[in-house]
Design an enzyme around this catalytic site. Structure first.
Site, PDB file in Angstrom:
ATOM      1  N   CYS A  34      32.977  54.417  18.524  1.00  0.00           N
ATOM      2  CA  CYS A  34      33.515  54.784  19.836  1.00  0.00           C
ATOM      3  C   CYS A  34      35.038  54.739  19.717  1.00  0.00           C
ATOM      4  O   CYS A  34      35.593  53.714  19.336  1.00  0.00           O
ATOM      5  CB  CYS A  34      33.000  53.772  20.860  1.00  0.00           C
ATOM      6  SG  CYS A  34      33.763  53.938  22.480  1.00  0.00           S
ATOM      7  N   CYS A  78      44.980  54.924  30.527  1.00  0.00           N
ATOM      8  CA  CYS A  78      44.339  56.061  31.182  1.00  0.00           C
ATOM      9  C   CYS A  78      44.921  56.188  32.586  1.00  0.00           C
ATOM     10  O   CYS A  78      45.134  55.180  33.262  1.00  0.00           O
ATOM     11  CB  CYS A  78      42.830  55.858  31.269  1.00  0.00           C
ATOM     12  SG  CYS A  78      41.965  57.281  32.003  1.00  0.00           S
ATOM     13  N   CYS A  94      40.016  54.610  37.554  1.00  0.00           N
ATOM     14  CA  CYS A  94      38.690  54.233  38.050  1.00  0.00           C
ATOM     15  C   CYS A  94      38.665  52.721  38.309  1.00  0.00           C
ATOM     16  O   CYS A  94      39.133  51.923  37.491  1.00  0.00           O
ATOM     17  CB  CYS A  94      37.609  54.616  37.042  1.00  0.00           C
ATOM     18  SG  CYS A  94      37.618  56.383  36.667  1.00  0.00           S
ATOM     19  N   CYS A 141      37.004  50.063  35.719  1.00  0.00           N
ATOM     20  CA  CYS A 141      37.300  50.234  34.290  1.00  0.00           C
ATOM     21  C   CYS A 141      38.564  49.486  33.895  1.00  0.00           C
ATOM     22  O   CYS A 141      39.627  49.665  34.502  1.00  0.00           O
ATOM     23  CB  CYS A 141      37.444  51.720  33.984  1.00  0.00           C
ATOM     24  SG  CYS A 141      38.020  52.058  32.305  1.00  0.00           S
ATOM     25  N   CYS A 144      31.723  49.376  26.955  1.00  0.00           N
ATOM     26  CA  CYS A 144      32.268  50.428  27.805  1.00  0.00           C
ATOM     27  C   CYS A 144      33.137  49.831  28.888  1.00  0.00           C
ATOM     28  O   CYS A 144      32.722  48.922  29.598  1.00  0.00           O
ATOM     29  CB  CYS A 144      31.165  51.177  28.527  1.00  0.00           C
ATOM     30  SG  CYS A 144      30.080  52.065  27.459  1.00  0.00           S
TER      31      CYS A 144
HETATM   32  N1  SAH Z   1      37.384  58.591  30.393  1.00  0.00           N
HETATM   33  C1  SAH Z   1      36.108  59.008  29.950  1.00  0.00           C
HETATM   34  C2  SAH Z   1      35.666  58.320  28.679  1.00  0.00           C
HETATM   35  C3  SAH Z   1      35.988  56.863  28.541  1.00  0.00           C
HETATM   36  S1  SAH Z   1      35.120  55.786  29.630  1.00  0.00           S
HETATM   37  C4  SAH Z   1      35.089  58.819  31.051  1.00  0.00           C
HETATM   38  O1  SAH Z   1      35.402  58.180  32.038  1.00  0.00           O
HETATM   39  O2  SAH Z   1      33.987  59.339  30.891  1.00  0.00           O
HETATM   40  C5  SAH Z   1      33.496  55.802  28.889  1.00  0.00           C
HETATM   41  C6  SAH Z   1      32.382  55.370  29.818  1.00  0.00           C
HETATM   42  O3  SAH Z   1      32.491  53.999  30.149  1.00  0.00           O
HETATM   43  C7  SAH Z   1      32.365  56.146  31.137  1.00  0.00           C
HETATM   44  O4  SAH Z   1      31.073  56.627  31.400  1.00  0.00           O
HETATM   45  C8  SAH Z   1      32.745  55.074  32.143  1.00  0.00           C
HETATM   46  O5  SAH Z   1      32.173  55.381  33.392  1.00  0.00           O
HETATM   47  C9  SAH Z   1      32.161  53.846  31.509  1.00  0.00           C
HETATM   48  N2  SAH Z   1      32.744  52.600  31.997  1.00  0.00           N
HETATM   49  C10 SAH Z   1      34.019  52.383  32.344  1.00  0.00           C
HETATM   50  N3  SAH Z   1      34.191  51.099  32.744  1.00  0.00           N
HETATM   51  C11 SAH Z   1      32.980  50.491  32.633  1.00  0.00           C
HETATM   52  C12 SAH Z   1      32.524  49.160  32.861  1.00  0.00           C
HETATM   53  N4  SAH Z   1      33.344  48.190  33.259  1.00  0.00           N
HETATM   54  N5  SAH Z   1      31.213  48.892  32.614  1.00  0.00           N
HETATM   55  C13 SAH Z   1      30.381  49.857  32.159  1.00  0.00           C
HETATM   56  N6  SAH Z   1      30.770  51.114  31.901  1.00  0.00           N
HETATM   57  C14 SAH Z   1      32.063  51.440  32.132  1.00  0.00           C
HETATM   58 FE1  SF4 Z   2      39.860  56.447  32.429  1.00  0.00          FE
HETATM   59 FE2  SF4 Z   2      38.240  54.353  32.481  1.00  0.00          FE
HETATM   60 FE3  SF4 Z   2      38.051  56.215  34.381  1.00  0.00          FE
HETATM   61 FE4  SF4 Z   2      37.242  56.806  31.862  1.00  0.00          FE
HETATM   62  S1  SF4 Z   2      36.334  55.290  33.260  1.00  0.00           S
HETATM   63  S2  SF4 Z   2      38.520  58.045  33.244  1.00  0.00           S
HETATM   64  S3  SF4 Z   2      38.758  55.569  30.705  1.00  0.00           S
HETATM   65  S4  SF4 Z   2      39.820  54.868  34.030  1.00  0.00           S
END
Ligand code: SAH
Ligand code: SF4
Length: 355
Positions: free
Chosen positions: A104, A111, A115, A118, A336
């Protein structure tokens, strides 16, 4: 600006080599060393002449990510911290499973999508990675893990580390092209997946220009909730996102994978499962449910095992193939959404997610 050879495809590398008055075949040699063997310096490229090896560092300094920390997790995953040429850092995770070995990787430092669930989102956006820095994470891990019997140590690559890949489209497309090249790591296109928070125009451009797979992080079943947890939804709301997914111009008849982070009490009810089925009707979709991975300061809860199972059953009952992805690497903050480095690029010392 000096040429960034490790971000070039073979054709570009050939043009560069010729522009320097060098023989064309050197391009394939250099590409192989960089991307098949993960060479960290020109010195290692022993089939180039001594003279050429000495000249190349001035002409085109190699800007490759360097592994500065390797942390094994109890579940077998290994988290890697990479230092970039400017001192910033990103992370990647190696995840061994019985039928595949996945790496990964990150596409940006931080970023900008913000979100709420995250850890990377809390860093804000620092900069895009180059194609060399993206593919180089995979190549460095492969070089580190190379077995003496020559067995391939990595079968799959997912762009699910730090950053929003489709906000760094040209570099991500190029990195995938390099990873697919038989002169490089030679991955199968079905074994590379790029994940996006749902940038619709970039998704359309991506599937037109790249043959690898696409995953979309859906994460909610109403605009009200998605607006709250994923600010990108205010630009590209759910109905539009799903309409775009229905019509993506895939080159190989692929289907979209949806990711759905389950946040306890927020998006994990039976009603959510019903709405999700409705949203996905008419799409040959696959759904990966990811129970929330907490990180220091996060405001969400992991759903109970029973809740996850009930949600899964409802989806299956509605004819949608769904899987639970128990994120690996959680013990070292490598799961993730747990990937975070501090603004200066150093691992956050106080955080389970740091490093
Ligand atoms: N920015 C892209 C890829 C990186 S995040 C995206 O958002 O898809 C990769 C995955 O991790 C995404 O599906 C996101 O929703 C998930 N993710 C982010 N924070 C998380 C968390 N705290 N617990 C579980 N999954 C998470
Ligand atoms: Fe960015 Fe995290 Fe949202 Fe993916 S889930 S777009 S890494 S802030």
């Amino acid at each position: 600006m000096a040429a960034d050879l490790a971000s070039m495809n073979v054709a570009e590398l050939q043009a560069w080599v010729e522009s320097q008055g060098l023989r064309t075949f050197h391009a394939r040699q250099i590409f192989r060393w960089l991307h098949q063997r993960g060479a960290a310096s020109y010195e290692e490229m022993t089939d180039l002449s001594k003279d050429l090896r000495a000249r190349l560092p001035q002409l085109a300094p190699l800007l490759r990510p360097v592994i500065v920390e390797e942390r094994p997790c109890s579940d077998g995953a290994v988290k890697y911290r990479f230092r970039l040429h400017d001192g910033l850092e990103v992370e990647g995770v190696f995840i061994p499973e019985s039928d595949r070995q996945t790496v990964c990787i990150s596409s940006q430092v931080g970023c900008g999508m913000g979100c709420a669930f995250c850890a990377t989102g809390t860093m804000g956006f620092l900069r895009n990675l180059s194609a060399a820095e993206i593919a180089g994470q995979v190549e460095a891990i492969m070089a580190r893990l190379r077995a003496p019997d020559g067995r391939r140590p990595v079968s799959n690559v997912v762009f699910m580390g730090m950053g929003e890949p489709l906000a760094n489209l040209p570099a991500v497309i190029r990195a995938a092209e390099i990873l697919l090249d038989p002169l490089g790591p030679g991955f199968s296109r079905r074994h590379i997946t790029v994940s996006t928070a749902g940038l619709i125009p970039a998704m359309e451009e991506f599937v037109r220009r790249s043959p690898v797979k696409l995953a979309v992080s859906l994460n909610a079943t109403s605009d009200e909730v998605r607006d709250r947890i994923m600010p990108v939804n205010r630009r590209f709301p759910l109905e539009r996102l799903l309409a775009a997914c229905r019509n993506l111009p895939f080159q190989h008849g692929d289907r979209v994978t949806f990711e759905y982070v389950m946040l306890g009490g927020i998006n994990d009810s039976d009603e959510d499962a019903r709405r999700l089925l409705r949203l996905l009707s008419g799409i040959r979709a696959k759904v990966n449910l990811i129970p929330f991975n907490p990180f220091p300061g996060s405001a969400f809860a992991r759903p109970s095992r029973e809740r996850v199972d009930a949600f899964l059953e409802r989806l299956a009952g509605g004819g949608v193939s769904a899987f639970v992805r128990q994120s690996r690497g959680a013990s070292q903050g490598g799961a993730c959404g747990q990937l975070v480095t501090t603004a200066r690029g150093r691992a956050a010392p106080d955080s389970k997610a740091g490093g």
